[in-house]
Design a protein around this motif. Structure first.
Motif, PDB file in Angstrom:
ATOM      1  N   VAL A 121      -3.734   8.324 -10.041  1.00 51.92           N
ATOM      2  CA  VAL A 121      -3.924   7.717 -11.366  1.00 51.92           C
ATOM      3  C   VAL A 121      -5.048   6.690 -11.301  1.00 51.92           C
ATOM      4  O   VAL A 121      -5.907   6.636 -12.180  1.00 51.92           O
ATOM      5  CB  VAL A 121      -2.610   7.072 -11.865  1.00 51.92           C
ATOM      6  CG1 VAL A 121      -2.837   6.316 -13.166  1.00 51.92           C
ATOM      7  CG2 VAL A 121      -1.536   8.128 -12.023  1.00 51.92           C
ATOM      8  N   ARG A 122      -5.056   5.881 -10.253  1.00 52.84           N
ATOM      9  CA  ARG A 122      -6.131   4.896 -10.091  1.00 52.84           C
ATOM     10  C   ARG A 122      -7.467   5.602  -9.929  1.00 52.84           C
ATOM     11  O   ARG A 122      -8.479   5.155 -10.448  1.00 52.84           O
ATOM     12  CB  ARG A 122      -5.847   3.986  -8.895  1.00 52.84           C
ATOM     13  CG  ARG A 122      -4.748   2.972  -9.160  1.00 52.84           C
ATOM     14  CD  ARG A 122      -4.705   1.904  -8.073  1.00 52.84           C
ATOM     15  NE  ARG A 122      -4.640   2.454  -6.730  1.00 52.84           N
ATOM     16  CZ  ARG A 122      -3.525   2.648  -6.038  1.00 52.84           C
ATOM     17  NH1 ARG A 122      -2.367   2.348  -6.572  1.00 52.84           N
ATOM     18  NH2 ARG A 122      -3.573   3.137  -4.816  1.00 52.84           N
ATOM     19  N   GLY A 123      -7.470   6.710  -9.198  1.00 50.27           N
ATOM     20  CA  GLY A 123      -8.709   7.461  -9.008  1.00 50.27           C
ATOM     21  C   GLY A 123      -9.238   8.030 -10.308  1.00 50.27           C
ATOM     22  O   GLY A 123     -10.432   7.963 -10.581  1.00 50.27           O
ATOM     23  N   THR A 174       2.613   1.734  -3.431  1.00 51.45           N
ATOM     24  CA  THR A 174       1.743   2.125  -4.551  1.00 51.45           C
ATOM     25  C   THR A 174       0.964   3.403  -4.271  1.00 51.45           C
ATOM     26  O   THR A 174       0.197   3.855  -5.123  1.00 51.45           O
ATOM     27  CB  THR A 174       0.752   0.993  -4.884  1.00 51.45           C
ATOM     28  OG1 THR A 174      -0.053   0.713  -3.738  1.00 51.45           O
ATOM     29  CG2 THR A 174       1.486  -0.262  -5.341  1.00 51.45           C
ATOM     30  N   THR A 211       0.829  -1.201   0.000  1.00 49.58           N
ATOM     31  CA  THR A 211       0.000   0.000   0.000  1.00 49.58           C
ATOM     32  C   THR A 211       0.865   1.253   0.000  1.00 49.58           C
ATOM     33  O   THR A 211       0.602   2.203  -0.743  1.00 49.58           O
ATOM     34  CB  THR A 211      -0.932   0.005   1.232  1.00 49.58           C
ATOM     35  OG1 THR A 211      -1.737  -1.174   1.197  1.00 49.58           O
ATOM     36  CG2 THR A 211      -1.825   1.230   1.224  1.00 49.58           C
ATOM     37  N   ASP A 265     -13.771   5.329 -15.992  1.00 52.61           N
ATOM     38  CA  ASP A 265     -14.567   4.121 -16.185  1.00 52.61           C
ATOM     39  C   ASP A 265     -16.038   4.377 -15.855  1.00 52.61           C
ATOM     40  O   ASP A 265     -16.930   3.927 -16.581  1.00 52.61           O
ATOM     41  CB  ASP A 265     -14.026   2.986 -15.324  1.00 52.61           C
ATOM     42  CG  ASP A 265     -14.736   1.678 -15.599  1.00 52.61           C
ATOM     43  OD1 ASP A 265     -14.808   1.280 -16.779  1.00 52.61           O
ATOM     44  OD2 ASP A 265     -15.247   1.068 -14.622  1.00 52.61           O
ATOM     45  N   PHE A 298       0.651   6.224  -6.821  1.00 52.76           N
ATOM     46  CA  PHE A 298      -0.180   5.959  -8.000  1.00 52.76           C
ATOM     47  C   PHE A 298      -1.673   6.094  -7.709  1.00 52.76           C
ATOM     48  O   PHE A 298      -2.500   5.911  -8.595  1.00 52.76           O
ATOM     49  CB  PHE A 298       0.113   4.559  -8.561  1.00 52.76           C
ATOM     50  CG  PHE A 298       1.536   4.401  -9.003  1.00 52.76           C
ATOM     51  CD1 PHE A 298       1.980   5.021 -10.153  1.00 52.76           C
ATOM     52  CD2 PHE A 298       2.437   3.645  -8.255  1.00 52.76           C
ATOM     53  CE1 PHE A 298       3.295   4.891 -10.561  1.00 52.76           C
ATOM     54  CE2 PHE A 298       3.742   3.513  -8.661  1.00 52.76           C
ATOM     55  CZ  PHE A 298       4.190   4.131  -9.816  1.00 52.76           C
ATOM     56  N   ALA A 299      -2.035   6.430  -6.481  1.00 52.06           N
ATOM     57  CA  ALA A 299      -3.444   6.542  -6.104  1.00 52.06           C
ATOM     58  C   ALA A 299      -4.206   7.548  -6.973  1.00 52.06           C
ATOM     59  O   ALA A 299      -5.326   7.257  -7.403  1.00 52.06           O
ATOM     60  CB  ALA A 299      -3.569   6.893  -4.625  1.00 52.06           C
ATOM     61  N   GLY A 351      -8.606   6.836 -13.264  1.00 56.74           N
ATOM     62  CA  GLY A 351      -9.054   5.673 -14.042  1.00 56.74           C
ATOM     63  C   GLY A 351     -10.448   5.228 -13.629  1.00 56.74           C
ATOM     64  O   GLY A 351     -11.288   4.899 -14.470  1.00 56.74           O
ATOM     65  N   TRP A 352     -10.714   5.259 -12.327  1.00 60.31           N
ATOM     66  CA  TRP A 352     -12.025   4.874 -11.823  1.00 60.31           C
ATOM     67  C   TRP A 352     -13.093   5.845 -12.327  1.00 60.31           C
ATOM     68  O   TRP A 352     -14.166   5.432 -12.768  1.00 60.31           O
ATOM     69  CB  TRP A 352     -11.995   4.852 -10.290  1.00 60.31           C
ATOM     70  CG  TRP A 352     -13.290   4.469  -9.673  1.00 60.31           C
ATOM     71  CD1 TRP A 352     -13.764   3.204  -9.466  1.00 60.31           C
ATOM     72  CD2 TRP A 352     -14.311   5.358  -9.209  1.00 60.31           C
ATOM     73  NE1 TRP A 352     -15.005   3.261  -8.885  1.00 60.31           N
ATOM     74  CE2 TRP A 352     -15.371   4.578  -8.716  1.00 60.31           C
ATOM     75  CE3 TRP A 352     -14.418   6.742  -9.150  1.00 60.31           C
ATOM     76  CZ2 TRP A 352     -16.515   5.120  -8.177  1.00 60.31           C
ATOM     77  CZ3 TRP A 352     -15.570   7.293  -8.616  1.00 60.31           C
ATOM     78  CH2 TRP A 352     -16.602   6.491  -8.140  1.00 60.31           C
TER      79      TRP A 352
END
Length: 87
Positions: free
Chosen positions: A15-17, A9, A6, A23, A12-13, A19-20
Motif C-alpha cells: 500500500v505504501r509502495g 507494518t 517494521t 504521488d 502494509f508495504a 501510494g509512493w
C-alpha cells in the motif's frame, strides 16, 4: 521504527509502495501541466501565424489572452509552491 515496528507494518508495504507511485505520477503530471515552456512556444507560433496571415487579429488577440492567462496561472502556482517549500 525498530525491528518490531517494521515487522508489524510489513503487510502494509504494498500500500505504501502504491501510494509512493501515485504521488510520483501526480508530481510528474503537475510538472508537465505547470511547465511554461510549451505555452511560450505556442505564443511564438501564434505570433508567426499572425505575421504570415494565417490568423486574423481577433483570433490572435483571443488566443493570446488565453495563453497569457495560462502563464499567469503557472506563475501563481509556482509562487505558491515556493512559499510552501519555504514554510
Amino acid at each position: 521504527m525498530g525491528l518490531v515496528g517494521t515487522i508489524l507494518t510489513l503487510p502494509f508495504a504494498p500500500v505504501r509502495g502504491v501510494g509512493w507511485v501515485v504521488d510520483k505520477v501526480r508530481q510528474v503530471a503537475e510538472d508537465e501541466y505547470y511547465d511554461p515552456g510549451p505555452i511560450q512556444e505556442e505564443l511564438v507560433k501564434l505570433e508567426q501565424a499572425r505575421i504570415e496571415g494565417q490568423v486574423d487579429e481577433n483570433e490572435f488577440t483571443r488566443r493570446e489572452e488565453e495563453l497569457l492567462h495560462r502563464l499567469e496561472e503557472i506563475s501563481a502556482y509556482r509562487l505558491q509552491q515556493q512559499r510552501e517549500a519555504e514554510s
